[in-house]
Structures are given as C-alpha cells and as structure tokens.
Design an enzyme around this catalytic site. Structure first.
Site, PDB file in Angstrom:
ATOM      1  N   TYR A  33       0.831  -1.197   0.000  1.00 13.37           N
ATOM      2  CA  TYR A  33       0.000   0.000   0.000  1.00 13.37           C
ATOM      3  C   TYR A  33       0.862   1.242   0.000  1.00 13.37           C
ATOM      4  CZ  TYR A  33       0.829   1.123   4.954  1.00 13.37           C
ATOM      5  OH  TYR A  33       1.403   1.488   6.151  1.00 13.37           O
ATOM      6  N   ARG A  52       8.378   4.003  -4.747  1.00 15.31           N
ATOM      7  CA  ARG A  52       8.421   3.024  -3.651  1.00 15.31           C
ATOM      8  C   ARG A  52       7.409   1.912  -3.870  1.00 15.31           C
ATOM      9  NH1 ARG A  52       7.639   4.984   2.460  1.00 15.31           N
ATOM     10  NH2 ARG A  52       5.543   5.376   1.662  1.00 15.31           N
ATOM     11  N   LYS A 151       6.568  -2.014   1.920  1.00 13.23           N
ATOM     12  CA  LYS A 151       5.382  -1.405   2.550  1.00 13.23           C
ATOM     13  C   LYS A 151       4.170  -2.322   2.356  1.00 13.23           C
ATOM     14  CE  LYS A 151       3.198   3.149   3.115  1.00 13.23           C
ATOM     15  NZ  LYS A 151       3.616   3.387   4.507  1.00 13.23           N
ATOM     16  N   GLU A 183      11.871   2.532  14.490  1.00  9.69           N
ATOM     17  CA  GLU A 183      10.971   3.574  13.977  1.00  9.69           C
ATOM     18  C   GLU A 183       9.689   3.580  14.779  1.00  9.69           C
ATOM     19  OE1 GLU A 183      10.122   2.630   9.880  1.00  9.69           O
ATOM     20  OE2 GLU A 183       9.871   0.515  10.343  1.00  9.69           O
TER      21      GLU A 183
END
Length: 287
Positions: A33, A52, A151, A183
């Site tokens: 996504y 990306r 992702k 993160e």
C-alpha cells in the site's frame, strides 16, 4: 454524499465497492500500500510514493495492474470527485483473488492483481495542533517481520503498538530492536543532539520513508548536520529534541519518551523549522 472509490478499473460509491473473500490481501496480507497526502487539492510527493510502490511490488514478485501515468490520473480523479482539499489518498494492491485459498502464489496470468484506492478528508492537516505542542511516545519491543522496507499491509503489530500507546495515555510508540530504536508504528524516528539530526540508516529494518527522504534532503540544503546511525533509547531520552516524519504527519515534534521530558517539554527549533520547509517546498512541487 457518498465517497467515490476506485476498485479494479471502476469508480464506485463506497457502499457498492466489493472485493472477493478469496482476495489474498484479506486472507494472507499479501499486498502492498501507499498513502499520499493532499494539500490544496494537490498530491504531495506523488513520484516518491509511485517509485516506492514499484519497489515493494518488485520485492514481492507482484505485477502492477496500472502504469504510473494511470495511477496519477486515478489519484487526481478521486481527489476531484471527492472534493479533497486536505487529506489522504490510500492505495492498495494485492496479488488478487484466486478461486480458493492456497499458500502458493497464484499464476499471475490467471489471477489479476486487485487494486483499490479511496480518499480521506483531513481538514487542518497542514496546521495540526499536535505540531504546536508535540507528541508523547513510549518504547516497545519491535516484533514485526524482517522485511519492514517493503510497505506491506501486514500492520497488525503496528496497530497493537498504537493501542499500547493509547493505553499508556500517549500518542504513539517507538519500536526497539537490540536496544536501538527502529521507527515509530507508522513513521520514521529522529533525535536532535546539539546541531545534529540523528536517524537510523536505511536497511530492511525500517521503511524507506518518502517524507524521510525529502526532509533529509531539505535539512542538508538548509546546512543542517545529519547523521544516519542507530541510536539507543537512553540516547533518545537525553536528546535536545526528537521528531517523526510520515506522509500524514509531515514533521511532528516529540516532547516526551517513556515519561522523560525532552528539552523544555515543548517543541524545539529544529523540528518546527523542518516542518515549515517541508510544507513550503512540497507545495511548490505538488501535482
């Protein structure tokens, strides 16, 4: 008025949108996504998100059902159809819906990918009150899979992290691996010590943030010192400032980590300045 969404080549009212129960995104989290921000009715960092997305698909040996140009046109039409001035466009591509559940990937010639997009209106996105007061975070163990650079829609543990933060009465959680912060649950993490911005270097351990790349570029152009390396929880607690970046928060100050107050307990000078630069420059390049 009902939102207009996009599903496999069709623009539909959201209540008419359907995806098969056999879709591998639903059954296997076999999908990727992207989320692109909208400011002033224009897309922020679209090219970065498109690049990306292509990388994520390639890493999973998954085909894209649309070209970059078609993807841009879909984004623009959804923004227009739904009158989005400030908000987000969510995009998801899965390996599709074979005739039955199976761990083995389906033949892509027989099972086309599924593509879904929808918008979310977020008035005040650029002038978020949180940016004025800063966020509070806790640290939690990083228990995600090893390919965080892709992702994917495997977001269960980040969702659990958000709920841990909520239960602790704070805004978010920073994840920790081998003593070092990786993160946030949905953002990249940074600390500031003296005149140096410190953030973890790119690897499979973190998402290669599109906003991260832009912010670090703008920081370098503004003659700010940037150091890409691991940093510990204790180092973060003793930092002068901290902040996060993501497509939906841009640059957001962090003023507390595990109950330890950073600096004066209010946003410092670096994060607000970077937020200002990012918004100004990104709006110039918005499509």
């Amino acid at each position: 008025m009902s939102r207009i969404v996009y599903v496999n080549g069709e623009y539909l009212p959201e209540e008419e949108a359907k995806v098969s129960i056999f879709d591998r995104g639903f059954l296997m989290a076999d999908g990727v996504y992207e989320v692109t921000s909208v400011l002033g009715g224009k897309l922020i960092d679209f090219d970065g998100h498109a690049v990306r997305l292509e990388r994520s698909l390639k890493e999973l040996d998954m085909a894209s059902p649309v070209s970059k140009e078609e993807l841009l046109a879909i984004h623009r039409q959804l923004v227009s159809e739904n009158d989005v001035e400030e908000g987000l466009v969510y995009l998801q591509i899965t390996r599709g819906a074979p005739s039955d559940r199976d761990f083995a990937f389906p033949n892509p010639d027989e099972t086309p990918s599924t593509i879904v997009l929808f918008t979310q209106n977020k008035p005040g996105l650029a002038k978020s009150p949180a940016a004025q007061k800063g966020m509070k975070v806790i640290t939690i163990d990083d228990e995600r899979w090893g390919r965080r650079d892709i992702k994917t829609v495997q977001l269960l543990y980040p969702s659990m992290g958000k709920m841990m933060a909520k239960a602790a009465g704070v805004d978010d959680a920073w994840m920790v691996q081998d003593g070092f912060i990786t993160e946030g649950t949905s953002n990249n993490a940074y600390i500031v010590k003296g005149n140096t911005i410190i953030t973890r270097a790119l690897s499979n351990d973190i998402l290669h943030g599109i906003t991260r790349a832009a912010v670090l570029r703008f920081a370098a152009e503004a003659q700010m010192q940037v150091e890409e390396r691991n940093f510990t929880v204790e180092e973060a607690k003793e930092a002068d400032e901290a902040f996060i970046t993501s497509a939906s928060t841009f640059v957001m100050p962090v003023v507390e980590i595990d109950g330890a107050t950073l600096g004066t307990g209010a946003p410092g000078s670096v994060a607000p300045r970077l937020r200002e630069i990012y918004l100004e420059e990104s709006m110039k390049a918005a499509v």
